[in-house]
Design a protein around this motif. Structure first.
Motif, mmCIF file in Angstrom:
data_model
loop_
_atom_site.group_PDB
_atom_site.id
_atom_site.type_symbol
_atom_site.label_atom_id
_atom_site.label_comp_id
_atom_site.label_asym_id
_atom_site.label_seq_id
_atom_site.Cartn_x
_atom_site.Cartn_y
_atom_site.Cartn_z
ATOM 1 N N ARG A 1 8.942 -8.260 2.783
ATOM 2 C CA ARG A 1 8.061 -7.884 1.680
ATOM 3 C C ARG A 1 8.938 -7.328 0.578
ATOM 4 N NH1 ARG A 1 4.373 -4.157 4.374
ATOM 5 N NH2 ARG A 1 3.037 -5.823 5.114
ATOM 6 N N GLY B 1 6.583 -3.004 -3.685
ATOM 7 C CA GLY B 1 5.381 -3.040 -4.512
ATOM 8 C C GLY B 1 4.479 -4.234 -4.253
ATOM 9 N N GLU B 2 4.864 -5.116 -3.335
ATOM 10 C CA GLU B 2 4.042 -6.298 -3.043
ATOM 11 C C GLU B 2 3.314 -6.146 -1.713
ATOM 12 O OE1 GLU B 2 6.282 -10.074 -5.181
ATOM 13 O OE2 GLU B 2 6.205 -9.938 -3.009
ATOM 14 N N GLU B 3 2.123 -6.689 -1.623
ATOM 15 C CA GLU B 3 1.366 -6.700 -0.386
ATOM 16 C C GLU B 3 1.759 -7.893 0.477
ATOM 17 O OE1 GLU B 3 -1.247 -4.886 1.285
ATOM 18 O OE2 GLU B 3 -0.222 -3.383 0.050
ATOM 19 N N ARG B 4 1.947 -9.035 -0.178
ATOM 20 C CA ARG B 4 2.127 -10.290 0.564
ATOM 21 C C ARG B 4 3.444 -10.331 1.330
ATOM 22 N NH1 ARG B 4 4.469 -14.904 -3.427
ATOM 23 N NH2 ARG B 4 4.786 -15.831 -1.382
ATOM 24 N N THR B 5 3.434 -11.024 2.442
ATOM 25 C CA THR B 5 4.660 -11.208 3.201
ATOM 26 C C THR B 5 5.244 -12.575 2.866
ATOM 27 O OG1 THR B 5 3.507 -12.188 5.078
ATOM 28 C CG2 THR B 5 3.777 -9.814 5.102
ATOM 29 N N GLU C 1 11.864 -5.080 2.426
ATOM 30 C CA GLU C 1 11.409 -4.489 3.682
ATOM 31 C C GLU C 1 11.317 -5.610 4.717
ATOM 32 O OE1 GLU C 1 7.411 -2.387 5.605
ATOM 33 O OE2 GLU C 1 7.382 -3.110 3.544
#
Ligand code: CA
Length: 413
Positions: free
Chosen positions: A35, A38-42, A104
Motif C-alpha cells: 500500500r 495515504g492510499e486504501e487500495r492494495t 507498507e
C-alpha cells in the motif's frame, strides 16, 4: 526449466539490484502486496533491488492471488516478460517503481487456508525423544507427511508484533491446569509454500503434477507455546498453542526463481520404507535453501545467529506434502499456504526451535549480552533469513521474517 531469466550475467537498470549480496537481483523477482502512504487500495508488486514495481497498472494483474491462480506455463511467461522489462530500460519504465522504505508491505497474498506439516525427520526425532523415551517417532511418521490444519486468520506479515498468549498450562502432566500467560514461548523455523492453481473437490493432484501447483515460497515462523501445547495436543494435535500467530515474510519467491537450486532430496536412511506410489514424485523436487534464525534481546545491540539449517534435509518434499494433502480429494485454492514444519538438521547448530536447541529448557542458550534463554522473553526480536547459492548462478535471498514478543494482555489479571 532453466532459461534466459537465470543468466548470472543479466543486470537490471535498477542499480540496487546489481549489488552482489542483494536479496532481489533480476534473477529473483518475488511477488508482494503493498500500500502506498495515504492510499486504501492494495497493489501487487515485484521486488527488484530496494524497489518494488507495481504490476497492477501496466501489467493488468489484479492481485497476487491472480498470479497464484495462473497455470505454471503462464507464470513462467510472466517471469520472462518481467525479466525483459527490468533488464532493458525504456522511457517511462520507472513510472511504477516505489522504494521499499516508502511503502507498507502487507501479507503477500490473501490466504484462504493454512496447513502446517511436520516434515523434518531430525526435528520429529529430537522432539519425540524429549517427550517419549524408547520410541521417539510415531509408527506412521515414515509413511505419512504428518500435518494439522492451522488458522489462516492469524497469519501475519513480518514486522507485526506477537503478543504472548494465555492458555491452560499444567505443571503435572495429569493436571490440574492453571490459566496463565505462556511461560514457554518458542519460534519454529519453517519454509511456507503458496499454492495454486489447485484442484477441484474430489479430484486429487497426482504427485508427478504437484510441482506445477507450488507457486512460490516464503519464510515462515510458527510461533508455539510449548506449555500450552503439551497439555492440549493429545489426542487431536496442536490447537491454541499455535493459532495465536504465524509470521511470514512479505516476498513470494517463485519456483521459477528457485529452479537453479532444485535438487535431489537427501536419501532416506537405510532400511526406511519407500514412499507409497501416490507419494512418488520427480527426482529433483527438493530445494537447497539455507534458513537462519537470529535473536536479539532488548539488551543486545545487534542480533546473534542461533541456528542455520538447509531445507533440502527434509524427509518429505513440498510436492509429496501437496500430493498427500489432496489425495482424498480435498481442494487446494490459489493462495492457500502450507508450512513445511520446523527445519532441523543432524547437528545441534541445525536445530530450528528453542525446544530442541535447549533440550526443553535443560540447556539454556547463552547470549552475547550475558543473558540466557530457555524460551522467548518479552521484547525478544526473532528474525528468520533465507538464501540460495549454487555454482554458476546468481545468489538470491528470501528477505527476512521478523517479530518482537509483546507482553501478555492484561486479561484476567
Ligand atoms: Ca510447526
Amino acid at each position: 526449466m532453466l532459461d534466459e531469466t537465470h543468466d548470472p550475467q543479466l543486470r537490471s537498470w535498477v542499480e540496487s539490484a546489481n549489488e552482489p549480496l542483494a536479496d532481489f537481483p533480476i534473477q529473483n523477482l518475488p511477488f508482494c502486496r503493498f500500500r502506498r502512504p495515504g492510499e486504501e487500495r492494495t497493489r501487487a508488486g515485484v521486488a527488484i533491488g530496494d524497489q518494488v514495481l507495481d504490476i497492477g497498472e501496466d501489467w493488468g494483474i489484479a492481485s497476487v492471488a491472480a498470479v497464484m491462480a495462473m497455470p505454471a506455463a503462464a507464470r513462467t511467461d510472466l517471469r520472462r516478460r518481467l525479466s525483459r522489462h527490468l533488464a532493458n530500460y525504456t522511457p517511462g519504465a520507472d513510472r511504477f517503481l516505489y522504494p521499499v522504505r516508502e511503502i507498507e508491505l502487507l501479507l503477500p497474498c490473501e490466504i484462504g487456508n493454512y496447513t502446517d506439516f511436520y516434515a523434518s525427520l531430525h526435528h520429529a526425532t529430537n522432539v519425540g525423544a524429549l517427550f517419549r523415551t524408547g520410541n521417539p517417532l510415531a509408527p506412521n511418521y515414515k509413511w505419512i507427511p504428518i500435518a494439522y490444519h492451522g488458522r489462516a486468520s492469524s497469519v501475519v506479515v513480518s514486522g507485526t508484533p506477537v503478543r504472548r498468549p494465555w492458555g491452560q498450562v499444567a505443571e503435572d502432566r495429569a493436571g490440574p491446569p492453571v490459566f496463565t500467560p505462556s511461560r514457554k514461548l518458542d519460534y519454529e523455523v519453517e519454509l511456507g509454500a503458496f499454492l495454486g492453481p489447485g484442484n477441484r473437490l474430489g479430484e486429487p493432484i497426482r504427485a508427478d503434477q504437484a510441482f506445477d501447483h507450488i507457486a512460490g515460497v516464503v519464510l515462515l515462523n510458527d510461533w508455539s507455546a510449548r506449555d500450552i501445547q503439551v497439555w492440549e495436543y493429545q489426542p487431536l494435535g496442536p490447537f491454541l498453542s499455535k493459532s495465536f500467530a504465524t509470521s511470514i515474510s512479505p516476498w513470494i519467491v517463485t519456483t521459477g526463481a528457485l529452479e537453479p537450486f532444485r535438487c535431489v532430496p537427501e536419501p532416506r536412511p537405510t532400511g526406511d520404507p519407500q514412499p507409497l506410489p501416490y507419494l512418488c514424485a520427480g527426482s529433483r523436487d527438493a530445494f537447497d535453501i539455507v534458513l537462519e534464525l537470529w535473536l536479539r534481546s532488548p539488551h543486545m545491540q545487534g542480533p546473534v545467529m542461533l541456528s542455520r539449517g538447509r531445507f533440502r534435509s527434509m524427509y518429505w518434499t513440498l510436492t509429496q506434502m501437496l500430493a498427500h494433502h489432496t489425495s482424498n480429494g480435498c481442494p487446494i485454492c490459489p493462495g492457500d499456504l502450507i508450512g513445511s514444519g520446523t527445519v532441523s538438521g543432524p547437528e545441534k547448530s541445525n536445530r530450528g526451535c528453542l525446544l530442541e536447541l535447549t533440550a526443553r529448557g535443560a540447556e539454556p542458550v547463552a547470549l552475547p549480552s550475558g543473558e540466557k534463554r530457555e524460551f522467548l522473553e518479552d521484547g525478544d526480536e526473532v528474525t528468520l533469513r533465507g538464501w540460495c547459492e549454487a555454482p554458476g548462478f546468481r545468489r538470491i535471498g528470501l528477505g527476512e521474517c521478523r517479530g518482537v514478543i509483546e507482553p501478555a494482555i492484561a486479561y484476567l489479571s
